[in-house]
Design a protein around this motif. Structure first.
Motif, short mmCIF file in Angstrom:
data_model
loop_
_atom_site.label_atom_id
_atom_site.label_comp_id
_atom_site.label_asym_id
_atom_site.label_seq_id
_atom_site.Cartn_x
_atom_site.Cartn_y
_atom_site.Cartn_z
N GLU A 194 0.84 -1.18 0.00
CA GLU A 194 0.00 0.00 0.00
C GLU A 194 0.88 1.24 0.00
O GLU A 194 2.05 1.20 0.36
CB GLU A 194 -0.92 0.01 1.23
N GLY A 195 0.28 2.37 -0.39
CA GLY A 195 0.99 3.64 -0.34
C GLY A 195 1.46 4.10 -1.71
O GLY A 195 1.78 3.30 -2.59
N ALA A 196 1.52 5.42 -1.86
CA ALA A 196 1.90 6.00 -3.13
C ALA A 196 3.40 5.87 -3.41
O ALA A 196 3.80 5.60 -4.55
CB ALA A 196 1.50 7.47 -3.17
N TRP A 197 4.23 6.02 -2.39
CA TRP A 197 5.66 6.08 -2.65
C TRP A 197 6.28 4.74 -3.00
O TRP A 197 7.15 4.69 -3.88
CB TRP A 197 6.38 6.77 -1.49
N PRO A 198 5.89 3.63 -2.39
CA PRO A 198 6.38 2.35 -2.92
C PRO A 198 6.01 2.17 -4.40
O PRO A 198 6.81 1.67 -5.19
CB PRO A 198 5.69 1.32 -2.03
N ALA A 199 4.80 2.61 -4.77
CA ALA A 199 4.39 2.52 -6.17
C ALA A 199 5.21 3.46 -7.05
O ALA A 199 5.60 3.10 -8.17
CB ALA A 199 2.90 2.83 -6.30
N ALA A 200 5.49 4.66 -6.54
CA ALA A 200 6.27 5.62 -7.33
C ALA A 200 7.68 5.10 -7.59
O ALA A 200 8.21 5.21 -8.70
CB ALA A 200 6.33 6.96 -6.61
N LEU A 201 8.30 4.53 -6.58
CA LEU A 201 9.66 4.01 -6.75
C LEU A 201 9.68 2.74 -7.57
O LEU A 201 10.73 2.37 -8.11
CB LEU A 201 10.29 3.77 -5.37
N GLY A 202 8.55 2.06 -7.67
CA GLY A 202 8.47 0.86 -8.49
C GLY A 202 8.08 1.12 -9.93
O GLY A 202 8.13 0.22 -10.76
N ASP A 203 7.67 2.35 -10.23
CA ASP A 203 7.29 2.71 -11.60
C ASP A 203 8.54 3.21 -12.33
O ASP A 203 9.16 4.18 -11.90
CB ASP A 203 6.23 3.81 -11.57
N PRO A 204 8.92 2.59 -13.44
CA PRO A 204 10.20 2.96 -14.08
C PRO A 204 10.25 4.40 -14.56
O PRO A 204 11.31 5.04 -14.49
CB PRO A 204 10.30 1.97 -15.26
N VAL A 205 9.13 4.94 -15.03
CA VAL A 205 9.13 6.32 -15.52
C VAL A 205 9.26 7.31 -14.37
O VAL A 205 10.12 8.20 -14.37
CB VAL A 205 7.84 6.60 -16.33
N THR A 206 8.42 7.16 -13.35
CA THR A 206 8.47 8.07 -12.21
C THR A 206 9.79 7.94 -11.47
O THR A 206 10.38 8.94 -11.04
CB THR A 206 7.28 7.79 -11.26
N ALA A 207 10.27 6.71 -11.31
CA ALA A 207 11.53 6.50 -10.61
C ALA A 207 12.69 7.15 -11.36
O ALA A 207 13.59 7.74 -10.76
CB ALA A 207 11.79 5.01 -10.43
N ALA A 208 12.67 7.07 -12.69
CA ALA A 208 13.74 7.69 -13.48
C ALA A 208 13.71 9.22 -13.31
O ALA A 208 14.77 9.86 -13.21
CB ALA A 208 13.59 7.32 -14.95
N ALA A 209 12.52 9.80 -13.31
CA ALA A 209 12.41 11.25 -13.13
C ALA A 209 12.88 11.66 -11.74
O ALA A 209 13.60 12.65 -11.59
CB ALA A 209 10.96 11.69 -13.37
N LEU A 210 12.46 10.92 -10.71
CA LEU A 210 12.91 11.23 -9.35
C LEU A 210 14.42 11.09 -9.22
O LEU A 210 15.08 11.90 -8.56
CB LEU A 210 12.21 10.30 -8.36
N ARG A 211 14.97 10.06 -9.86
CA ARG A 211 16.41 9.86 -9.81
C ARG A 211 17.13 11.05 -10.42
O ARG A 211 18.14 11.54 -9.89
CB ARG A 211 16.77 8.57 -10.55
N ALA A 212 16.63 11.55 -11.53
CA ALA A 212 17.26 12.70 -12.18
C ALA A 212 17.18 13.95 -11.31
O ALA A 212 18.17 14.67 -11.14
CB ALA A 212 16.59 12.95 -13.54
N LEU A 213 16.00 14.23 -10.75
CA LEU A 213 15.82 15.43 -9.93
C LEU A 213 16.67 15.39 -8.67
O LEU A 213 17.23 16.41 -8.25
CB LEU A 213 14.35 15.60 -9.58
N HIS A 214 16.76 14.23 -8.05
CA HIS A 214 17.54 14.13 -6.82
C HIS A 214 19.05 14.07 -7.10
O HIS A 214 19.84 14.48 -6.24
CB HIS A 214 17.10 12.91 -6.01
N SER A 215 19.44 13.58 -8.27
CA SER A 215 20.86 13.54 -8.61
C SER A 215 21.42 14.95 -8.78
O SER A 215 22.56 15.21 -8.41
CB SER A 215 21.07 12.74 -9.89
N ASP A 216 20.63 15.85 -9.34
CA ASP A 216 21.12 17.21 -9.61
C ASP A 216 19.96 18.20 -9.52
O ASP A 216 19.47 18.69 -10.53
CB ASP A 216 21.76 17.27 -10.99
N PRO A 217 19.50 18.52 -8.31
CA PRO A 217 18.35 19.42 -8.18
C PRO A 217 18.64 20.84 -8.68
O PRO A 217 17.70 21.57 -9.00
CB PRO A 217 18.05 19.42 -6.68
#
Length: 312
Positions: A194-217
């Motif tokens: 349950e929960g939005a964030w486990p789903a977000a980190l498991g989604d390849p598109v959203t996870a890739a975007a989060l990875r990019a933003l956190h790598s170089d905000p």
């Protein structure tokens, strides 16, 4: 990028603390609500955790419990009842090994003996990343063969350091406690359905975007650039990211930049211009304007620890 590490770093304040406790017979200790996260790891025996407003939880050897929002609770040798809660002593006094400890019972003493690692982390919940805010009041990680080997290894190392107090243990303990928190959150992410964030980190598109933003905000991100980074169209990124994260990509980026700025103001003496540059703002003025709009206070007032309500 490690979003879990970023989320923890943004809210962590000061150093964590822990105790190794050995007790037997009839016992009961209370921890009042606090601004942070608490944990218990049962090394030997069995006991009960009685969270405020929740159901009693039976704990066995090897079980770990995280209370990520500082929920008040009682730990005891038996389930909850009025008499059990009434006889609870403050945890700090109960865990103080310089005070006289109750003797172990003569009958079945070894069977009833309990050993635990107990500790807490100081966290600024006012700046909590939504991943941490989504954690339930109590995360119970039962000891099961083959589950969470990294968590078990960290518990073993932590117990050894608390026992031996060898040279360098003050550094080792703080690092191991930080590692324990990461592993407990990681274990919850792996087990929860349950929960939005486990789903977000498991989604390849959203996870890739989060990875990019956190790598170089601080990078000059746009929706088009971020969509290209994730390998999808702009509408696809906007739809999937917003549905799982709860806000559009650029809104999340703005929030994360300002959250990082707050952490830098709290934890460093960097000039405001340096902080602005590190989080992607062209000038101290631009950062100050956005910071006040988001948090209701100026960066200078925040750094001095002034109450937000006095700045509005």
């Amino acid at each position: 990028m490690d979003l879990v590490s970023d989320a923890i770093s943004a809210v962590r304040v000061g150093r964590p603390s822990s105790d190794r406790v050995r007790v037997g017979g009839s016992w009961c200790a209370r921890l009042d609500p606090y601004d942070g996260a608490g944990f218990h790891v049962v090394l030997k025996g069995t006991c009960w955790l009685l969270p405020d407003g929740g159901e009693p939880v039976a704990l066995g050897a090897g079980d770990a419990v995280l209370l990520p929002h500082g929920t008040g609770h009682v730990i005891a040798d038996s389930p909850a009842d009025a008499a059990t809660v009434a006889r609870a002593v403050p945890f700090a006094r109960w865990a103080d090994r310089t005070l006289p400890q109750p003797p172990l019972p003569a009958f079945h003493a070894r069977e009833r003996e309990v050993e635990m690692l107990c500790g807490k982390y100081r966290l600024d919940h006012g700046r909590a990343h939504p991943l941490l805010a989504e954690l339930p009041p109590l995360v119970h990680l039962p000891n099961r063969v083959g589950h969470h080997p990294e968590l078990r290894a960290a518990v073993d190392l932590l117990g050894g350091e608390l026992d031996a107090r060898r040279p360098g243990s003050s550094v080792a303990l703080a690092s191991l406690l930080d590692l324990l928190l990461v592993y407990m959150i990681r274990s919850w992410l792996a087990e929860t359905e349950e929960g939005a964030w486990p789903a977000a980190l498991g989604d390849p598109v959203t996870a890739a975007a989060l990875r990019a933003l956190h790598s170089d905000p601080a990078a000059p991100w746009t929706n088009d650039r971020l969509a290209a980074e994730a390998g999808v169209s702009r509408p696809t990124l906007a739809r999937r990211f917003t549905a799982l994260v709860g806000r559009p990509p650029m809104a999340y980026l703005t929030w994360w930049r300002l959250t990082r700025a707050a952490a830098l103001l709290r934890d460093t003496a960097d000039p405001l211009a340096t902080v602005a540059r590190r989080v992607g703002y062209a000038s101290p003025y631009a950062l100050s304007h956005a910071f006040r709009r988001e948090f209701g206070t100026t960066p200078g007032q925040y750094r001095r620890g002034e109450d937000v309500t006095t700045s509005r």
